[in-house]
Scaffold this active site. Structure first.
Site, PDB file in Angstrom:
ATOM      1  N   GLN A   1       0.831  -1.202   0.000  1.00 40.46           N
ATOM      2  CA  GLN A   1       0.000   0.000   0.000  1.00 40.46           C
ATOM      3  C   GLN A   1       0.869   1.257   0.000  1.00 40.46           C
ATOM      4  O   GLN A   1       1.861   1.339   0.728  1.00 40.46           O
ATOM      5  CB  GLN A   1      -0.896   0.020   1.238  1.00 40.46           C
TER       6      GLN A   1
HETATM    7  P1  GTP Z   1      -0.379  -6.362   0.442  1.00 36.81           P
HETATM    8  O1  GTP Z   1       0.012  -7.013   1.723  1.00 36.81           O
HETATM    9  O2  GTP Z   1      -1.634  -5.552   0.567  1.00 36.81           O
HETATM   10  O3  GTP Z   1       0.731  -5.577  -0.173  1.00 36.81           O
HETATM   11  O4  GTP Z   1      -0.758  -7.544  -0.612  1.00 36.81           O
HETATM   12  P2  GTP Z   1       0.107  -8.839  -0.966  1.00 36.81           P
HETATM   13  O5  GTP Z   1       0.998  -8.539  -2.118  1.00 36.81           O
HETATM   14  O6  GTP Z   1       0.756  -9.401   0.253  1.00 36.81           O
HETATM   15  O7  GTP Z   1      -1.007  -9.844  -1.505  1.00 36.81           O
HETATM   16  P3  GTP Z   1      -1.667 -11.075  -0.735  1.00 36.81           P
HETATM   17  O8  GTP Z   1      -0.671 -12.179  -0.567  1.00 36.81           O
HETATM   18  O9  GTP Z   1      -2.341 -10.589   0.468  1.00 36.81           O
HETATM   19  O10 GTP Z   1      -2.704 -11.574  -1.840  1.00 36.81           O
HETATM   20  C1  GTP Z   1      -3.707 -10.714  -2.352  1.00 36.81           C
HETATM   21  C2  GTP Z   1      -4.822 -11.546  -2.950  1.00 36.81           C
HETATM   22  O11 GTP Z   1      -4.360 -12.231  -4.116  1.00 36.81           O
HETATM   23  C3  GTP Z   1      -5.364 -12.623  -2.017  1.00 36.81           C
HETATM   24  O12 GTP Z   1      -6.754 -12.727  -2.216  1.00 36.81           O
HETATM   25  C4  GTP Z   1      -4.656 -13.882  -2.484  1.00 36.81           C
HETATM   26  O13 GTP Z   1      -5.365 -15.070  -2.227  1.00 36.81           O
HETATM   27  C5  GTP Z   1      -4.583 -13.617  -3.983  1.00 36.81           C
HETATM   28  N1  GTP Z   1      -3.440 -14.327  -4.585  1.00 36.81           N
HETATM   29  C6  GTP Z   1      -2.150 -14.288  -4.196  1.00 36.81           C
HETATM   30  N2  GTP Z   1      -1.392 -15.060  -4.986  1.00 36.81           N
HETATM   31  C7  GTP Z   1      -2.229 -15.611  -5.909  1.00 36.81           C
HETATM   32  C8  GTP Z   1      -2.040 -16.501  -7.005  1.00 36.81           C
HETATM   33  O14 GTP Z   1      -0.947 -16.962  -7.328  1.00 36.81           O
HETATM   34  N3  GTP Z   1      -3.161 -16.808  -7.737  1.00 36.81           N
HETATM   35  C9  GTP Z   1      -4.383 -16.321  -7.425  1.00 36.81           C
HETATM   36  N4  GTP Z   1      -5.409 -16.703  -8.186  1.00 36.81           N
HETATM   37  N5  GTP Z   1      -4.595 -15.476  -6.405  1.00 36.81           N
HETATM   38  C10 GTP Z   1      -3.537 -15.127  -5.654  1.00 36.81           C
END
Ligand code: GTP
Ligand code: MG
Length: 165
Positions: free
Chosen positions: A56
Site C-alpha cells: 500500500q
Molecule cells: P499487500 O500485503 O496488501 O501488499 O498484498 P500482498 O501482495 O501481500 O497480496 P496477498 O498475498 O495478500 O494476496 C492478495 C490476494 O491475491 C489474495 O486474495 C490472495 O489469495 C490472492 N493471490 C495471491 N497469490 C495468488 C495466485 O498466485 N493466484 C491467485 N489466483 N490469487 C492469488
C-alpha cells in the site's frame, strides 16, 4: 530477503508458501499486510529472514529502511493485473532499483497468479516492467512465472535466488 511489489500482488501468499508446511496459514487467512511482517525460517538449508512489505502506497517509504541490510530482492507482479497497474509496477521497480543501497543486489521477479487464465507469461511481464532496461544492467536478475496460491513455479525462482546469496 526483501519482498516488495504493489498491494494485492501476492507477496504474503508467496512468503506463506515458502515457509515449512507445518507453519503455513491456510491461504484464505492471508490478509492485506499492515506495515510489514518479518518471518524467519529455513529453506533449502538456508536460514532466511524475510521482510514482507505492505504494497500500500502509505507504507512505501518504509521499504528503503531495509535496503542497506538485505542480500536479495523478490519483486512480485500480479501478472493478471491491468495495464495501469503494470505501468505502476514498472515505475516502482525503476525507482527502487535506482536507490544507491540496492546497487548490484540480486533481483528475482515473480510474474505471479499464473493460475489465472488472463495472466501474462514471464517474458511479457519482463518487457512490461522493463527488466531489460538500464536499471538491471549491473545486477543479476531472473524472472519466473508462478502461482503463490498453488506453489507452481516458485521453486525454480527461489533456487536461482539462493544460488546468488
Ligand atoms: P499487500 O500485503 O496488501 O501488499 O498484498 P500482498 O501482495 O501481500 O497480496 P496477498 O498475498 O495478500 O494476496 C492478495 C490476494 O491475491 C489474495 O486474495 C490472495 O489469495 C490472492 N493471490 C495471491 N497469490 C495468488 C495466485 O498466485 N493466484 C491467485 N489466483 N490469487 C492469488
Ligand atoms: Mg501482504
Amino acid at each position: 530477503l526483501l519482498v516488495m511489489g504493489l498491494a494485492n500482488g501476492g507477496k504474503t501468499t508467496l512468503v506463506n508458501n515458502l515457509k515449512p508446511e507445518k507453519d503455513r496459514d491456510p491461504p484464505e487467512f492471508v490478509a492485506p499486510t499492515v506495515g510489514f511482517n518479518v518471518e524467519r525460517f529455513t529453506l533449502n538449508k538456508c536460514k532466511l529472514t524475510v521482510v514482507d512489505m505492505s504494497g500500500q502506497g502509505k507504507y512505501h517509504e518504509l521499504w528503503e529502511c531495509y535496503y542497506k541490510d538485505i542480500q536479495a530482492i523478490i519483486f512480485v507482479v500480479d501478472a493478471a493485473s491491468s495495464a495501469e497497474q503494470l505501468e505502476e509496477s514498472k515505475s516502482m521497480l525503476a525507482t527502487m532499483l535506482s536507490h544507491k543501497d540496492l546497487k548490484g543486489t540480486p533481483l528475482l521477479v515473480f510474474a505471479n497468479k499464473s493460475d489465472l487464465p488472463e495472466a501474462k507469461g514471464a517474458a511479457a511481464i519482463a518487457s512490461e516492467v522493463n527488466l531489460t532496461g538500464a536499471v538491471c544492467d549491473s545486477r543479476a536478475w531472473h524472472i519466473g512465472a508462478c502461482s503463490a496460491l498453488t506453489g507452481d513455479g516458485i521453486d525454480g525462482g527461489i533456487k536461482w535466488l539462493l544460488g546468488k546469496i
